[in-house]
Design a protein around this motif. Structure first.
Motif, short mmCIF file in Angstrom:
data_model
loop_
_atom_site.label_atom_id
_atom_site.label_comp_id
_atom_site.label_asym_id
_atom_site.label_seq_id
_atom_site.Cartn_x
_atom_site.Cartn_y
_atom_site.Cartn_z
N THR B 77 56.60 39.68 73.37
CA THR B 77 55.66 40.78 73.08
C THR B 77 56.43 42.08 72.89
O THR B 77 56.18 42.85 71.96
CB THR B 77 54.67 40.93 74.25
N LEU B 78 57.37 42.30 73.80
CA LEU B 78 58.19 43.51 73.71
C LEU B 78 58.99 43.54 72.41
O LEU B 78 59.01 44.56 71.71
CB LEU B 78 59.13 43.55 74.92
N VAL B 79 59.58 42.41 72.11
CA VAL B 79 60.39 42.33 70.90
C VAL B 79 59.53 42.52 69.65
O VAL B 79 59.86 43.31 68.75
CB VAL B 79 61.13 40.97 70.84
N PHE B 102 67.48 41.36 63.40
CA PHE B 102 67.39 40.04 64.05
C PHE B 102 68.37 39.94 65.21
O PHE B 102 68.03 39.41 66.28
CB PHE B 102 67.66 38.92 63.02
N VAL B 103 69.58 40.45 64.98
CA VAL B 103 70.56 40.41 66.07
C VAL B 103 70.08 41.23 67.26
O VAL B 103 70.10 40.79 68.43
CB VAL B 103 71.94 40.93 65.56
N GLY B 104 69.64 42.43 66.98
CA GLY B 104 69.16 43.31 68.07
C GLY B 104 67.96 42.71 68.79
O GLY B 104 67.85 42.77 70.02
N ALA B 105 67.05 42.14 68.01
CA ALA B 105 65.86 41.54 68.63
C ALA B 105 66.25 40.37 69.53
O ALA B 105 65.70 40.21 70.63
CB ALA B 105 64.91 41.07 67.53
N THR B 106 67.21 39.60 69.08
CA THR B 106 67.63 38.46 69.91
C THR B 106 68.29 38.93 71.20
O THR B 106 68.01 38.39 72.29
CB THR B 106 68.62 37.59 69.11
N LEU B 107 69.15 39.94 71.08
CA LEU B 107 69.80 40.47 72.28
C LEU B 107 68.75 41.03 73.26
O LEU B 107 68.81 40.78 74.47
CB LEU B 107 70.81 41.57 71.90
N LEU B 108 67.82 41.78 72.71
CA LEU B 108 66.78 42.35 73.57
C LEU B 108 65.95 41.24 74.21
O LEU B 108 65.63 41.29 75.41
CB LEU B 108 65.87 43.26 72.73
N HIS B 109 65.60 40.25 73.41
CA HIS B 109 64.78 39.16 73.95
C HIS B 109 65.51 38.42 75.05
O HIS B 109 64.95 38.16 76.12
CB HIS B 109 64.43 38.18 72.81
N GLU B 110 66.75 38.08 74.81
CA GLU B 110 67.50 37.33 75.81
C GLU B 110 67.72 38.14 77.07
O GLU B 110 67.61 37.63 78.20
CB GLU B 110 68.84 36.88 75.23
N ALA B 111 68.00 39.43 76.88
CA ALA B 111 68.22 40.29 78.06
C ALA B 111 66.92 40.42 78.86
O ALA B 111 66.91 40.31 80.10
CB ALA B 111 68.71 41.67 77.61
N THR B 112 65.87 40.62 78.14
CA THR B 112 64.56 40.76 78.83
C THR B 112 64.18 39.46 79.52
O THR B 112 63.76 39.45 80.69
CB THR B 112 63.47 41.14 77.82
#
Lengths: 281, 172
Positions: B77-79, B102-112
């Motif tokens: 949801t955040l991503v 896409f890279v940033g979204a993946t990093l954010l998703h995984e971190a979250t």
């Protein structure tokens, strides 16, 4: 019309919070209780406390103010009940007093050694000039004219006139036409007690100036008149002073409260001719 | 129409993700097709749609994985929301910006996701950056290809069809 796209921030917040709650519902705290349950309980306990406080406040307001509307009717009902209870209490007091009086009458009846008949005062005097009462005993009960009437506190009077079958008229001793042979109990000085219209309503006559009569002396019936039995209390000397002629001026306060006579005893001894008593000087 | 496309895309992504889940690199699946779909939808349709796509996809993924339902949903949801917002603020119609997104979204998703998991499970936050970076690159590549196919696909098919038609005319 609400466009949720213009409320994107709030929508995002709502969705995130919903999922946080969803996660919390599945996660247990250190104590083993689910976080959602814990948080929900904590939150709702505060809400309940606040609600309870509000409700209590409203209830207090209701009790203190609005409920007063019912208090008026309740107050009137309580007043009515109080009045009824007061009447009942007075009835009980009267009953107790009546029992005491009857007990005293019975004591007098047994201690006097005379044949007596208990009678209830059923009527007052219709003529203000005469001081008489009517009792509920008559010729059918053996009551005859000139029989003495006494009470536990003293001499009341005598039967006058012809008794009816179940009623008789009693002339009180304080009537201005009434008289009784009497003597001072302490000195045995004799005389005659007559009724007056003054205060006190009794006067003792035919007592010589030399006789020993002091204020506070008890005066009892002497029995010389042939009507009243000897030794019954008539009253107490209120004032005794030397008279201008041969006799003292003595006023007596009656022992009987004539304003509240309810039960009396009729002495069932026929009158006899008047005699000179030994104690009369 | 848009909702149907989103739903179909998410279902397809979930189906594809379950298919490729056996492909692991370093104990971790190198691609998150569902995340790629969410980012794609957010870039294509905006923040709100991206957010709802993230909610639906994340919850579905959580439910299918058997873990705590909501963690993946929160992360996606955040991503989806942030990517949608950024996509509306910046021009992301070129390959490189999309790749970066896409890279940033993946990093954010995984971190979250990792942070929430650590928080819920009561353990320390430990993110395997190498594996995450690999996944980010793979996701970015898949996402860029997806954009290319969707955007260029109809034109390519049309040109190919026209070329076939011209060959037929020459032959007869």
């Amino acid at each position: 019309m609400l466009d949720i796209r213009k409320r994107t921030g709030w929508l995002f917040f709502a969705v995130m919070m919903a999922q946080v709650i969803l996660v919390s519902a599945q996660v247990q705290s250190k104590s083993g209780v689910k976080v959602l349950t814990l948080v929900t309980f904590e939150v709702f306990s505060r809400i309940e406390r606040a609600t309870s406080g509000g409700v209590s406040g409203v209830r207090n307001v209701w009790d203190s103010y609005f409920a007063l509307r019912g208090v008026r009717a309740e107050n009137e009902e309580l007043r009515r009940q109080l009045a009824q209870l007061q009447v009942k209490l007075q009835e009980e007091h009267a009953l107790a007093a009546r029992s005491q009086r009857l007990q005293a009458l019975m004591d007098l009846q047994s201690s006097s050694g005379l044949p007596t008949l208990a009678a209830e005062v059923i009527g007052g005097n219709p003529n203000p000039g005469l001081k008489t009462v009517t009792i509920g005993r008559g010729s059918a009960d053996g009551v005859h004219t000139d029989m003495a009437v006494v009470s536990p506190t003293g001499v009341v009077g005598r039967i006058i006139g012809q008794p009816a079958t179940h009623a008789a008229r009693v002339q009180l001793l304080i009537d201005r036409n009434a008289a009784a042979g009497a003597l001072v109990e302490r000195s045995r000085a004799g005389g005659m007690v007559v009724g007056t219209d003054a205060d006190p309503p009794l006067r003792m006559e035919l007592v010589a100036n030399l006789a020993d009569v002091k204020d506070g002396d008890d005066v009892v019936s002497s029995g010389v008149d042939g009507i009243y039995p000897k030794g019954f209390l008539i009253g107490r000397v209120e004032r005794s002073e030397r008279g201008n002629g041969l006799y003292r001026k003595i006023t007596i306060r009656p022992a009987v409260d004539f304003s509240s006579i309810e039960e009396v005893l009729v002495v069932l001894v026929p009158p006899r001719p008047a005699t000179r008593d030994e104690g009369v000087q | 129409m848009k909702s149907a496309v989103v739903v179909v895309a998410l279902i397809a992504a979930l189906a594809l993700q379950t298919t490729v889940s056996g492909l692991m690199i370093g104990g971790r699946v190198p691609v998150n097709v569902v995340l790629v779909a969410v980012v794609y939808i957010a870039l294509a349709f905006g923040a709100v749609t991206g957010m709802f796509a993230g909610v639906a996809a994340g919850l579905a993924q959580d439910a299918l994985s058997g873990g705590i339902v909501g963690i993946g949903g929160l992360a996606k949801t955040l991503v989806g929301f942030l990517v949608g917002v950024l996509g509306a603020q910046f021009i992301v119609s070129q390959t490189i910006p999309r790749f970066v997104m896409f890279v940033g979204a993946t990093l954010l998703h995984e971190a979250t996701f990792e942070a929430l998991s650590a928080l819920v499970e009561g353990r320390h936050f430990a993110l395997q950056m190498s594996a995450v970076l690999v996944q980010a690159l793979v996701n970015a590549i898949v996402g860029v290809i997806a954009f290319y196919v969707v955007e260029q696909g109809p034109g390519i098919a049309q040109r190919r069809q026209m070329r076939r038609a011209s060959f037929s005319k020459r032959r007869f």
